[in-house]
Design a protein around this motif. Structure first.
Motif, PDB file in Angstrom:
ATOM      1  N   VAL A 300       0.525  -1.212  -0.039  1.00 35.63           N
ATOM      2  CA  VAL A 300      -0.166   0.004  -0.041  1.00 35.63           C
ATOM      3  C   VAL A 300       0.749   0.793  -0.173  1.00 35.63           C
ATOM      4  O   VAL A 300       1.482   1.957   0.426  1.00 35.63           O
ATOM      5  CB  VAL A 300      -0.619   0.191   1.319  1.00 35.63           C
ATOM      6  CG1 VAL A 300      -2.013   1.722   1.432  1.00 35.63           C
ATOM      7  CG2 VAL A 300      -1.846  -1.000   1.089  1.00 35.63           C
ATOM      8  N   VAL A 301       0.662   1.886  -0.861  1.00 32.69           N
ATOM      9  CA  VAL A 301       1.448   3.510  -1.187  1.00 32.69           C
ATOM     10  C   VAL A 301       0.968   4.280  -0.403  1.00 32.69           C
ATOM     11  O   VAL A 301      -0.662   4.677  -0.830  1.00 32.69           O
ATOM     12  CB  VAL A 301       1.811   3.619  -2.790  1.00 32.69           C
ATOM     13  CG1 VAL A 301       2.816   5.184  -3.169  1.00 32.69           C
ATOM     14  CG2 VAL A 301       2.960   2.814  -3.256  1.00 32.69           C
ATOM     15  N   SER A 347      -2.425   6.232  -2.009  1.00 30.13           N
ATOM     16  CA  SER A 347      -3.015   6.366  -4.110  1.00 30.13           C
ATOM     17  C   SER A 347      -2.371   5.024  -5.175  1.00 30.13           C
ATOM     18  O   SER A 347      -2.980   5.582  -5.707  1.00 30.13           O
ATOM     19  CB  SER A 347      -1.411   7.453  -4.149  1.00 30.13           C
ATOM     20  OG  SER A 347      -0.407   6.476  -3.377  1.00 30.13           O
ATOM     21  N   TRP A 348      -2.068   4.421  -4.151  1.00 29.47           N
ATOM     22  CA  TRP A 348      -1.678   3.225  -4.553  1.00 29.47           C
ATOM     23  C   TRP A 348      -1.602   1.838  -4.102  1.00 29.47           C
ATOM     24  O   TRP A 348      -1.400   1.419  -2.863  1.00 29.47           O
ATOM     25  CB  TRP A 348      -0.602   2.611  -5.666  1.00 29.47           C
ATOM     26  CG  TRP A 348      -0.427   1.451  -6.554  1.00 29.47           C
ATOM     27  CD1 TRP A 348      -1.243   1.334  -8.064  1.00 29.47           C
ATOM     28  CD2 TRP A 348       0.307   0.337  -6.282  1.00 29.47           C
ATOM     29  NE1 TRP A 348      -0.455   0.441  -8.545  1.00 29.47           N
ATOM     30  CE2 TRP A 348      -0.194  -0.687  -7.296  1.00 29.47           C
ATOM     31  CE3 TRP A 348       0.772  -0.319  -5.410  1.00 29.47           C
ATOM     32  CZ2 TRP A 348       0.235  -2.006  -7.841  1.00 29.47           C
ATOM     33  CZ3 TRP A 348       1.262  -1.403  -4.987  1.00 29.47           C
ATOM     34  CH2 TRP A 348       0.699  -2.445  -6.503  1.00 29.47           C
ATOM     35  N   ALA A 349      -2.909  -0.123  -4.013  1.00 32.28           N
ATOM     36  CA  ALA A 349      -3.035  -0.882  -3.595  1.00 32.28           C
ATOM     37  C   ALA A 349      -2.432  -1.968  -4.426  1.00 32.28           C
ATOM     38  O   ALA A 349      -3.163  -1.715  -5.860  1.00 32.28           O
ATOM     39  CB  ALA A 349      -3.553  -1.185  -2.484  1.00 32.28           C
ATOM     40  N   GLU A 384       5.391   1.105 -11.414  1.00 30.13           N
ATOM     41  CA  GLU A 384       5.417   2.094 -12.498  1.00 30.13           C
ATOM     42  C   GLU A 384       4.418   3.095 -11.216  1.00 30.13           C
ATOM     43  O   GLU A 384       4.696   4.062 -11.922  1.00 30.13           O
ATOM     44  CB  GLU A 384       4.140   1.322 -13.617  1.00 30.13           C
ATOM     45  CG  GLU A 384       3.574   2.411 -13.881  1.00 30.13           C
ATOM     46  CD  GLU A 384       2.543   1.581 -15.339  1.00 30.13           C
ATOM     47  OE1 GLU A 384       2.179   1.953 -15.640  1.00 30.13           O
ATOM     48  OE2 GLU A 384       2.496   0.176 -14.986  1.00 30.13           O
ATOM     49  N   HIS A 385       3.854   3.187 -10.470  1.00 28.77           N
ATOM     50  CA  HIS A 385       3.046   3.720  -9.810  1.00 28.77           C
ATOM     51  C   HIS A 385       4.304   4.668  -9.337  1.00 28.77           C
ATOM     52  O   HIS A 385       4.248   6.364  -8.406  1.00 28.77           O
ATOM     53  CB  HIS A 385       2.703   3.096  -9.359  1.00 28.77           C
ATOM     54  CG  HIS A 385       1.668   4.385  -7.480  1.00 28.77           C
ATOM     55  ND1 HIS A 385       0.371   4.230  -8.013  1.00 28.77           N
ATOM     56  CD2 HIS A 385       1.682   4.639  -6.624  1.00 28.77           C
ATOM     57  CE1 HIS A 385       0.182   5.786  -7.176  1.00 28.77           C
ATOM     58  NE2 HIS A 385       1.064   6.131  -6.143  1.00 28.77           N
ATOM     59  N   VAL A 390       6.978  10.170  -8.988  1.00 27.99           N
ATOM     60  CA  VAL A 390       8.584  10.502  -8.589  1.00 27.99           C
ATOM     61  C   VAL A 390       8.708  11.994  -9.975  1.00 27.99           C
ATOM     62  O   VAL A 390       8.937  12.905  -9.709  1.00 27.99           O
ATOM     63  CB  VAL A 390       9.307  10.421  -8.549  1.00 27.99           C
ATOM     64  CG1 VAL A 390      10.797  11.141  -8.664  1.00 27.99           C
ATOM     65  CG2 VAL A 390       9.906   9.499  -6.987  1.00 27.99           C
ATOM     66  N   ALA A 391       8.482  11.524 -10.247  1.00 28.23           N
ATOM     67  CA  ALA A 391       8.099  12.459 -12.119  1.00 28.23           C
ATOM     68  C   ALA A 391       7.249  13.177 -11.557  1.00 28.23           C
ATOM     69  O   ALA A 391       7.196  14.601 -12.319  1.00 28.23           O
ATOM     70  CB  ALA A 391       7.772  11.695 -13.274  1.00 28.23           C
TER      71      ALA A 391
END
Length: 397
Positions: A300-301, A347-349, A384-385, A390-391
């Motif tokens: 999890v992010v 933001s992502w999981a 990828e996430h 970061v980008a």
């Protein structure tokens, strides 16, 4: 402007057969009381070391670090190989460099007073400081040698260019603040999701040279404590801190050497998740052959704070049957409740697991972490996430 805080939480469920992964001072498996019952426990230090040792199986030695008291001796060995100096001269230069770093020497030649965590490339760089002048420096009296060595500022090579394992796990040097590195990773003690009882294996060893008709009994008798458990394991990586540790004094995503710090940080997270998921402490490994793979790895992010989901198991899972399955359901529910209660949507999981996707447990895991993917797919989606985040952060700086 610094990069925003970004935490990568790793949740693992892993069932271990009879084993003694991490022993206490009595030689028995470590334990803890949680939720009013005795649980199996594996210390964070044990699993961090297992993770670091897993790095050594997959990464080039030059990109890693060593933690040892024999720092001065290792430096002297590098000097001997690089310069051809005799052992006594190399030891003298190494001791002068260690003193200039501010590291307290140990009682034994070649040792320091405490464990020191150094990168292999960092040690090479320090050796290079004196390599071309080694014979000249060795000819100087002690007072002049000390002065010359102090002017080289050997500490600079330990303040930047941290290898991945130091960047992740940090370096603590109590008396030299300049050499400290704040860890980017926090690792919790692994706990069983259920109550556990300590058991003992009574064993005997037979003397192969004893004739049966001449002597009876075993050549050796003993006991080993063990237990078996479904463990909940948790760790978190601060991507922002990892990027800072890898970047050192550089202010941009790349430095003068062309090193891609952002890319290295993203890949470093993936390396950590891989080794944390696949590693197992090696205690009594030959006696129990306990190595297993996790039944669940969920990542999890989050941008708010790390969240350990161990509260899912404050009420122990009943030990009748299907402990791993019910533990997975508990974990999925705890994550869902945490998100809905606090409103902190990740933001992502993503998750990789071995449960039937059509089962009740599979459905709850999908609802909490998304459709299951293979472990390589989990890592690919995570990279990828993180690369995208970061980008985005770099574009608005």
């Amino acid at each position: 402007m610094p990069h925003p805080r970004l935490f990568v939480d790793v949740h693992v469920l892993q069932t271990v057969p009879p084993a003694n992964l991490n022993r206490d001072d009595q030689g028995n498996p470590k334990e803890a009381y949680f939720g009013g019952v005795r649980r199996s426990r594996v210390s964070s230090q044990a699993w961090k070391r297992a993770t670091r040792m897993h790095f050594t199986e997959r990464m080039a030695a030059d990109d890693l670090a060593t933690r040892t008291r024999r720092f001065s001796g290792d430096l002297a060995a590098r000097l001997r190989r690089r310069t051809g100096l005799p052992e006594k001269s190399a030891d003298r230069l190494a001791n002068a460099l260690v003193t200039a770093l501010g590291i307290t020497p140990g009682k034994k030649q070649g040792d320091t007073a405490y464990l020191f965590f150094y990168g292999h490339r960092q040690l090479d760089a320090v050796a290079e400081l004196v390599a071309d002048r080694a014979a000249e420096l060795d000819a100087l009296p002690d007072k002049e040698l000390k002065k010359q060595i102090e002017e080289l500022d050997a500490q600079q090579h330990f303040r930047s260019g941290q290898p991945l394992d130091i960047a992740l796990f940090g370096r603590m040097v109590a008396d030299i603040p300049a050499l400290r590195v704040d860890a980017a990773t926090q690792v919790a003690h692994a706990l069983s999701t259920h109550a556990v009882e300590l058991e003992f294996d009574y064993f005997t060893a037979v003397d192969d040279r004893v004739e049966k008709d001449q002597e009876s009994g075993a050549g050796m008798i003993g006991t080993i404590g063990f237990n078996s458990a479904t463990l909940y394991r948790y760790a978190t990586v601060g991507l922002h801190q990892l990027r800072h540790n890898l970047r050192g004094d550089a202010t941009d995503a790349t430095d003068a050497t062309g090193a891609d710090h952002d890319g290295a940080a993203v890949q470093g997270v993936a390396e950590f998740v891989t080794s944390f998921a696949r590693s197992v402490p090696s205690g009594y490994k030959n006696s129990f052959a306990h190595r297993t793979l996790p039944s669940l790895v969920a990542v999890v992010v989050r941008g708010d704070q790390p969240v350990n989901l161990v509260s899912a198991f404050e009420e122990p899972v009943a030990a009748s049957s299907g402990i791993a399955t019910r533990s997975a359901q508990r974990l999925a529910r705890e994550h869902a409740v945490s998100v809905s209660t606090w409103g902190d949507v990740p933001s992502w999981a993503g998750a990789c697991h071995s449960f039937d996707a059509e089962s009740a447990a599979g459905a709850e895991l999908t609802g909490a972490f998304g459709a299951p993917v293979s472990f390589p797919g989990l890592l690919s989606g995570l990279r990828e996430h993180l690369s995208g985040r970061v980008a985005e952060a770099g574009a608005v700086r």
